[in-house]
Each structure stands twice: as structure tokens, then as C-alpha cells.
Design a protein around this motif. Structure first.
Motif, PDB file in Angstrom:
ATOM      1  N   ALA A 216       0.476  -1.346  -0.019  1.00 21.84           N
ATOM      2  CA  ALA A 216       0.112   0.094  -0.347  1.00 21.84           C
ATOM      3  C   ALA A 216       0.966   0.829  -0.275  1.00 21.84           C
ATOM      4  O   ALA A 216       0.354   2.487   0.027  1.00 21.84           O
ATOM      5  N   GLY A 217       2.123   1.067   0.911  1.00 21.55           N
ATOM      6  CA  GLY A 217       2.686   2.368   0.387  1.00 21.55           C
ATOM      7  C   GLY A 217       4.189   2.308  -0.793  1.00 21.55           C
ATOM      8  O   GLY A 217       4.858   3.447  -0.517  1.00 21.55           O
ATOM      9  N   MET A 218       3.562   2.013  -1.931  1.00 19.08           N
ATOM     10  CA  MET A 218       4.967   1.568  -2.933  1.00 19.08           C
ATOM     11  C   MET A 218       4.898   2.644  -3.685  1.00 19.08           C
ATOM     12  O   MET A 218       5.226   2.853  -4.229  1.00 19.08           O
ATOM     13  N   SER A 219       3.381   3.738  -3.806  1.00 13.59           N
ATOM     14  CA  SER A 219       3.634   4.564  -5.374  1.00 13.59           C
ATOM     15  C   SER A 219       3.813   5.676  -4.062  1.00 13.59           C
ATOM     16  O   SER A 219       5.039   5.714  -2.620  1.00 13.59           O
ATOM     17  N   PHE A 220       4.665   6.612  -4.990  1.00 11.35           N
ATOM     18  CA  PHE A 220       4.942   7.802  -4.132  1.00 11.35           C
ATOM     19  C   PHE A 220       3.739   8.273  -3.618  1.00 11.35           C
ATOM     20  O   PHE A 220       2.831   8.643  -3.871  1.00 11.35           O
ATOM     21  N   PRO A 221       4.041   9.155  -1.996  1.00 14.58           N
ATOM     22  CA  PRO A 221       3.211   9.668  -1.482  1.00 14.58           C
ATOM     23  C   PRO A 221       2.525  10.361  -1.779  1.00 14.58           C
ATOM     24  O   PRO A 221       2.634  11.612  -2.139  1.00 14.58           O
ATOM     25  N   ALA A 222       1.148  10.167  -2.176  1.00 16.56           N
ATOM     26  CA  ALA A 222       0.279  10.694  -2.573  1.00 16.56           C
ATOM     27  C   ALA A 222       0.285  12.860  -2.025  1.00 16.56           C
ATOM     28  O   ALA A 222       0.109  13.620  -2.758  1.00 16.56           O
ATOM     29  N   ILE A 223       0.947  13.047  -0.277  1.00 12.80           N
ATOM     30  CA  ILE A 223       0.389  13.936  -0.062  1.00 12.80           C
ATOM     31  C   ILE A 223       1.669  14.989  -0.785  1.00 12.80           C
ATOM     32  O   ILE A 223       1.797  15.955  -0.445  1.00 12.80           O
ATOM     33  N   TYR A 224       2.954  14.353  -1.755  1.00 12.18           N
ATOM     34  CA  TYR A 224       3.199  15.162  -2.384  1.00 12.18           C
ATOM     35  C   TYR A 224       2.849  15.813  -3.709  1.00 12.18           C
ATOM     36  O   TYR A 224       3.414  17.223  -4.812  1.00 12.18           O
ATOM     37  N   ALA A 225       2.185  14.734  -4.088  1.00 11.12           N
ATOM     38  CA  ALA A 225       1.634  15.749  -5.213  1.00 11.12           C
ATOM     39  C   ALA A 225       0.291  16.203  -5.795  1.00 11.12           C
ATOM     40  O   ALA A 225      -0.871  16.480  -6.583  1.00 11.12           O
ATOM     41  N   ASN A 226      -0.044  16.948  -4.481  1.00 13.21           N
ATOM     42  CA  ASN A 226      -0.692  17.868  -4.577  1.00 13.21           C
ATOM     43  C   ASN A 226      -0.597  19.996  -4.366  1.00 13.21           C
ATOM     44  O   ASN A 226       0.070  20.128  -3.820  1.00 13.21           O
TER      45      ASN A 226
END
Length: 287
Positions: A216-226
Motif C-alpha cells: 500500500a506504500g509503494m506508490s510515491f506518497p500522494a501528499i507530495y502530489a497536491n
């Protein structure tokens, strides 16, 4: 240990960057991705995964290898006993010198970048004094599981850091210079975390870690995509590596084309293989 269900036989998803989203949308997306992976009737399998420390953009030596080595050493000491040192102490970097930036997309056309932090010859280094045992405990959360309260705090801390004068050693510009010049040397993360906490008056603030060894954590963290006014967003990041796509832990410059579930399985095998090799190497060294 955490048990996460992963569907077999998932089809390949075209690589399209996550659209610009708000904080609440980011967290809602994370929650859906973590808890509601659709299986379309396929059989689920359970995958055990262990949380790990954060991952950064190390050079030369794979940061994952370093973390695995530390973990394997701790496990071996705990199971076999003995208090002997496994390696010489890490030497402090020479703060009067720093290397040129590496891993630029095209060194011939990239703008001139200097990694060297502001430094005055003759400056006397101050010896580090460990904080007292009574200091507040800092608990680092997994980046893909943070709540809105934490995200708001984190964004405010980084925003304040970016507003500091460029020549202030606490400023974001000077902080990225330290990271560029010395990577994980000079206890960079320790002091970076403490500076952020000081700026918002929170002695318990801790940086999030990228839980890249859990499916579940292998994607680049979405908190940095906003990209809507978030201080954490950087438009220069590779748009092809934005969430929700899991990243290849064995990335060699070419994006994977295999189905998502196969990539996750491959990543888990890489982690298992590297962890096993480290434990075996340490065992052989001790024997």
C-alpha cells in the motif's frame, strides 16, 4: 507485521499522473487505495510486510541496503547476543568541501547548480550533544497514512522554512544544499526534522517516512502530489512516477510495463532477497 490483501492478475494501467488534488482529496484517495483495492472477483492472497525507515535519494550506495544492513545487524545481535562493534564509527563529513550535483537528467544542458552550503572559512564546528532522555518522543508516521491534522502541520512547517532568508542555514534553500552536498551525512534528517518542529513550535514533530516495502506504500506518497498551493509539491518531479502507480524498487531508468500485481510481487521479492543477503553476510562475518 501487517497483513495486506493484494489481488492476482491485475491488468496493466496506463501511466497517467494523479490530477491536481486538495489535502482532503489526497487523504481520501490514500484511504481508498489502502483499504478498498478492487479485486473484480479474483482470489486474494495475503502478503506480510514489515514497516521500514524512510527512503531518500541517496547516491552511490543504495539507501535501502543501508537500512537493511542496520536492521539485519540489530536482529543478529538480538538473537545471538554479544556487544562487539560491527563497523568503525561513521566519520563526520568535511563541511569545507562538497561534491558537484550528480544524476542530472542532462548534465550538458542542465542549469548550473551548486550544492555547497553557505560556509565561511575558519568557522568552528560545534560538537553535537545528544538530547536528554526526558526529551519528547518523536514518532514518524507512514506517509501514505497521515491524517489531515498532521498534513496541515507538515505543510505549514515547510512553508515557513521556505520563507526564511536564503542565507539562513535553516532555510529550505540551505537545507537542500546540505542534502545535495552530503546526502545522509552530517545527521541531515535529524536536524532537518528538529528545524521544522521549531518553526511551528512543536517539539514532537516528526517527518513522515516512505513505507515503500509495503504494497500500500509503494506508490510515491500522494501528499507530495497536491499542486494546489501545497508547500510539499515540486513540479520538477517526474510526472510518470506520480501516484497511484507503484514504483519499481529495482528502477534502472526505464519504467516497468508489467501488471501492477506483478510489480508489487517483484518488489517484495527484491526486499526479501536483499534482507536475506544482509543477514547471511552478517552471520558469516560474525562466524
Amino acid at each position: 507485521m501487517e497483513s495486506i490483501n493484494v489481488a492476482r492478475g491485475a491488468s496493466v494501467t496506463p501511466r497517467m499522473a494523479l490530477p491536481c488534488i486538495s489535502n482532503l482529496q489526497t487523504l481520501h484517495y490514500n484511504l481508498l487505495l489502502h483499504r478498498n483495492r478492487k479485486t473484480n472477483g479474483r482470489k486474494l492472497r495475503s502478503v506480510s510486510c514489515r514497516a521500514s525507515a524512510g527512503r531518500g535519494g541517496g547516491r552511490g550506495l543504495d539507501r535501502r541496503d543501508v537500512l537493511l544492513g542496520i536492521g539485519a545487524a540489530a536482529a543478529m545481535v538480538a538473537t545471538q547476543g554479544g556487544g562487539g562493534a560491527l563497523a568503525a564509527p561513521i566519520q563526520a563529513p568535511d563541511l569545507g568541501h562538497c561534491h558537484e550535483p550528480v544524476d542530472l537528467p542532462d548534465p550538458d544542458t542542465a542549469p548550473e547548480i551548486s550544492c555547497c552550503p553557505t560556509y565561511s572559512a575558519g568557522t568552528v564546528a560545534v560538537d553535537f550533544t545528544p538530547p536528554p532522555a526526558s526529551s519528547p518522543l518523536r514518532v514518524r508516521p507512514a506517509a501514505h497514512l497521515v491524517d489531515i491534522a498532521y498534513l496541515t502541520k507538515y505543510e505549514r512547517a515547510v512553508s515557513l522554512m521556505k520563507k526564511l532568508p536564503a542565507d539562513d542555514p535553516r532555510s529550505f534553500k540551505q537545507q537542500w544544499r546540505v542534502h545535495c552536498a552530503y546526502c545522509d551525512g552530517a545527521m541531515y534528517l535529524y536536524f532537518h526534522e528538529r528545524i521544522l518542529g521549531k518553526l511551528i513550535g512543536d517539539e514532537t514533530f516528526a517527518l513522515p517516512f516512505w513505507n515503500w516495502d509495503a504494497p500500500a506504500g509503494m506508490s510515491f506518497p500522494a501528499i507530495y502530489a497536491n499542486c494546489r498551493l501545497s508547500s510539499l509539491y515540486d513540479p520538477r518531479r517526474n510526472q510518470a512516477h506520480q501516484p497511484p502507480f507503484p514504483l519499481d524498487l529495482n528502477y534502472n531508468g526505464t519504467d516497468p510495463t508489467i501488471p501492477e500485481d506483478q510489480l508489487i510481487d517483484q518488489n517484495l521479492k527484491i526486499m526479501y532477497h536483499q534482507a536475506s543477503n544482509h543477514i547471511h553476510s552478517l552471520t558469516q562475518t560474525r562466524n
